[in-house]
Design an enzyme around this catalytic site. Structure first.
Site, mmCIF file in Angstrom:
data_model
loop_
_atom_site.group_PDB
_atom_site.id
_atom_site.type_symbol
_atom_site.label_atom_id
_atom_site.label_comp_id
_atom_site.label_asym_id
_atom_site.label_seq_id
_atom_site.Cartn_x
_atom_site.Cartn_y
_atom_site.Cartn_z
ATOM 1 N N ASP A 87 -9.711 -10.251 2.986
ATOM 2 C CA ASP A 87 -11.233 -9.679 2.850
ATOM 3 C C ASP A 87 -12.168 -10.300 1.887
ATOM 4 O O ASP A 87 -11.795 -11.651 1.724
ATOM 5 C CB ASP A 87 -11.214 -8.208 1.904
ATOM 6 C CG ASP A 87 -10.383 -8.300 0.809
ATOM 7 O OD1 ASP A 87 -10.505 -9.238 0.067
ATOM 8 O OD2 ASP A 87 -10.130 -7.232 0.332
ATOM 9 N N TYR A 235 -6.409 -2.617 -6.671
ATOM 10 C CA TYR A 235 -5.672 -3.196 -7.722
ATOM 11 C C TYR A 235 -5.671 -2.134 -8.858
ATOM 12 O O TYR A 235 -5.965 -2.608 -10.082
ATOM 13 C CB TYR A 235 -6.411 -4.434 -8.073
ATOM 14 C CG TYR A 235 -6.286 -5.622 -6.970
ATOM 15 C CD1 TYR A 235 -5.047 -6.159 -6.843
ATOM 16 C CD2 TYR A 235 -7.094 -5.776 -6.000
ATOM 17 C CE1 TYR A 235 -4.558 -7.121 -5.913
ATOM 18 C CE2 TYR A 235 -7.010 -6.908 -5.043
ATOM 19 C CZ TYR A 235 -5.631 -7.621 -4.935
ATOM 20 O OH TYR A 235 -5.357 -8.357 -4.011
ATOM 21 N N GLU A 475 -0.883 -10.067 5.732
ATOM 22 C CA GLU A 475 -2.122 -10.518 4.762
ATOM 23 C C GLU A 475 -1.658 -11.487 3.661
ATOM 24 O O GLU A 475 -0.530 -11.240 3.045
ATOM 25 C CB GLU A 475 -2.639 -9.100 4.187
ATOM 26 C CG GLU A 475 -4.100 -9.663 3.348
ATOM 27 C CD GLU A 475 -4.740 -8.557 2.845
ATOM 28 O OE1 GLU A 475 -6.183 -8.757 2.692
ATOM 29 O OE2 GLU A 475 -4.354 -7.534 2.744
#
Length: 498
Positions: A87, A235, A475
């Protein structure tokens, strides 16, 4: 001043692209992989994650400048740094851990890197320049740029970003000990990388590390509490902040040799989790890394007051190695260490790094690990690490590499905005926020090859669908690659490829 010094260093970085294998007669063992090529690519990947104004030496040329007004929302300069994964958000917590692990890779194995050493230092310096900006104001750290919710609702190139570049910080009133202590660790570790080649820059880094750690320790509070709406679920820190305080102190002890930090570790080690039985090492949990790091003080430097960390490190090894009485680790049928569904490869690369690093310390001290009645030698640790890296590079049931651009077969549809959308050179017109989802949901291969990117990896049954929408498996992330740099360096050297 720091920027000038760092750019001076960069002027000596000669672009080196894909290293060719070399063969030396004194290394008769056969290597099934070109570890040198994988090493070069694992470092090159970081150039594809850069935010900010790109230098003329940029080797991943489909990426262009982005985030040039970052920080403006708060009147600060936060241009630069790395996008953490696929991202366009800059998360300070994983970025700092990435910096620490890249630095540790160079500290332990940089002497073997040869032509890739300058590229590795450049990757570290790109991060430290940003971390210096983020910590420029005392008792404040800017820990995130970009609103993750808005960013994830778009599928657009970083060069086209039009989502809010919101800035988030921690300070006395909203502490975030995890990210503060990790940032201190990153700056301290990086100071060791630059100590000989750029002593002025090294001093800037260690001075800032000392200040940031003092802030982390004095104003204690969880990053995930004060900024929960911003950092979770992306996170969140589940392990608490005690592990980062021990980890940060360990790095400051190593970088400064100041007895203050040794005293801190001796006084607080147990309450900060030195003897925790967990065996996970990654951007959130640093307990195991701190144990291995501190074990060097006993094993190599003969610091008797830290002898317990050899035992703590041994307990970790015994929980990991198959066939020992305390073994708890799970492996896929194909032999890959498996800890969780989401981005499992980060634990493979971090664990492999700890194995080759601890093997180095044990060899220096001429010691072994004893797990009940089973003796584990440094050679065994290296073999386990090699098997994990070999799986990653293609020795697996699917016969595919999980590093983009390495080997004959590798992931084609990684979950990465910039890689999946047409480059600015090929499609100069802006791609709007929602327009990119037609590409994201398609089966077409990514047009821009993010060379060196390591994806989340296969599931517990060694399956990998190569679906762009599957962020858990497809990812890549900076903290997957960072520890791999050190392990690949060791392997390339040990097989005569460096």
């Amino acid at each position: 001043m720091a920027i000038t010094i760092f750019l001076f260093l960069l002027s000596f970085v000669t672009p080196v692209f894909l290293a060719k294998p070399t063969h030396h007669a004194h290394h008769p063992r056969f290597a099934s992989h070109n570890y040198r090529d994988a090493l070069a690519k694992s470092i090159l990947y970081f150039e594809g994650q850069r935010s900010g104004k790109l230098p003329s030496s940029q080797r991943i040329t489909w990426r262009k400048d982005s985030g040039l007004s970052d920080g403006k929302a708060m009147g600060v300069d936060l241009v630069g740094g790395y996008y953490d994964a696929g991202d366009n958000v800059k998360f300070g917590f994983p970025m700092a851990f990435t910096t620490t692990m890249l630095s540790w890779s160079v500290i332990e194995f940089g002497g073997l890197m040869k032509g890739e050493l300058l590229n590795a230092k450049q990757a570290i310096g790109w991060a430290t320049e940003y971390l210096l900006k983020a910590t420029a104001h005392p008792d404040t750290i800017y820990v995130q740029v970009g609103d993750a919710g808005s960013d994830h609702s778009c599928w657009e190139r970083p060069e086209d970003m039009d989502t809010p570049r919101s800035v988030y910080k921690i300070d006395k009133n909203t502490p975030g000990t995890e990210v503060a202590a990790e940032t201190a660790a990153a700056l301290a570790a990086a100071s060791l990388v630059f100590r000989k080649c750029n002593p002025s820059y090294s001093k800037i880094l260690i001075k800032r590390a000392i200040r940031v750690f003092a802030f982390a320790d004095k104003y204690r509070g969880s990053y995930s509490n004060g900024l929960r709406k911003v950092v979770c679920p992306y996170y969140c820190s589940v392990s608490g902040y005690e592990d980062e305080l021990l980890w940060g102190a360990a790095w400051l002890h190593r970088a400064t040799k100041n007895p203050t930090y040794l005293n801190y570790i001796q006084r607080n080690g147990q309450t900060l989790g030195a003897a925790e039985t967990d065996n996970t090492f990654g951007w959130d949990n640093k307990h195991v890394g701190a144990r291995i790091l501190l074990s060097k003080s006993f094993l190599v430097q003969k610091l008797q007051t830290l002898h317990d960390y050899k035992s703590h490190a041994d307990n970790y090894i015994c929980s990991l190695i198959p066939g020992t009485p305390a073994s708890q680790a799970q492996y896929t049928p194909g032999g890959l260490l498996f800890k969780m569904d989401d981005s499992n490869m980060q634990y493979v690369t971090s664990t492999s790094f700890l194995l080759v690093t601890y093997a180095k310390y044990l060899t220096s001290a001429r010691m072994v690990v004893k797990c009940g009645g089973v003796v584990i030698t440094p050679k065994r640790l290296r073999n386990v690490a090699k098997k994990q890296v070999d799986y990653l590079l293609g020795d697996n049931p699917l016969k595919m590499s999980f590093m983009v651009g390495y080997g004959a077969r590798y992931p084609q549809r990684i979950h990465h905005r910039g890689s999946s959308l047409p480059s600015v050179a090929n499609h100069p017109a802006k791609i709007q926020c929602r327009d990119g989802f037609s590409v994201m949901n398609s089966q077409s291969p990514n047009p821009n090859v993010l060379v060196g990117a390591v994806v989340g990896g296969p599931d517990e049954h060694d399956r990998f669908p190569d679906e762009r929408s599957d962020y858990e498996q497809s990812e890549p992330a900076t903290y997957i690659n960072a520890p791999l740099v050190g392990t690949l360096t060791y392997l390339a050297h040990s097989f005569g490829q460096l």
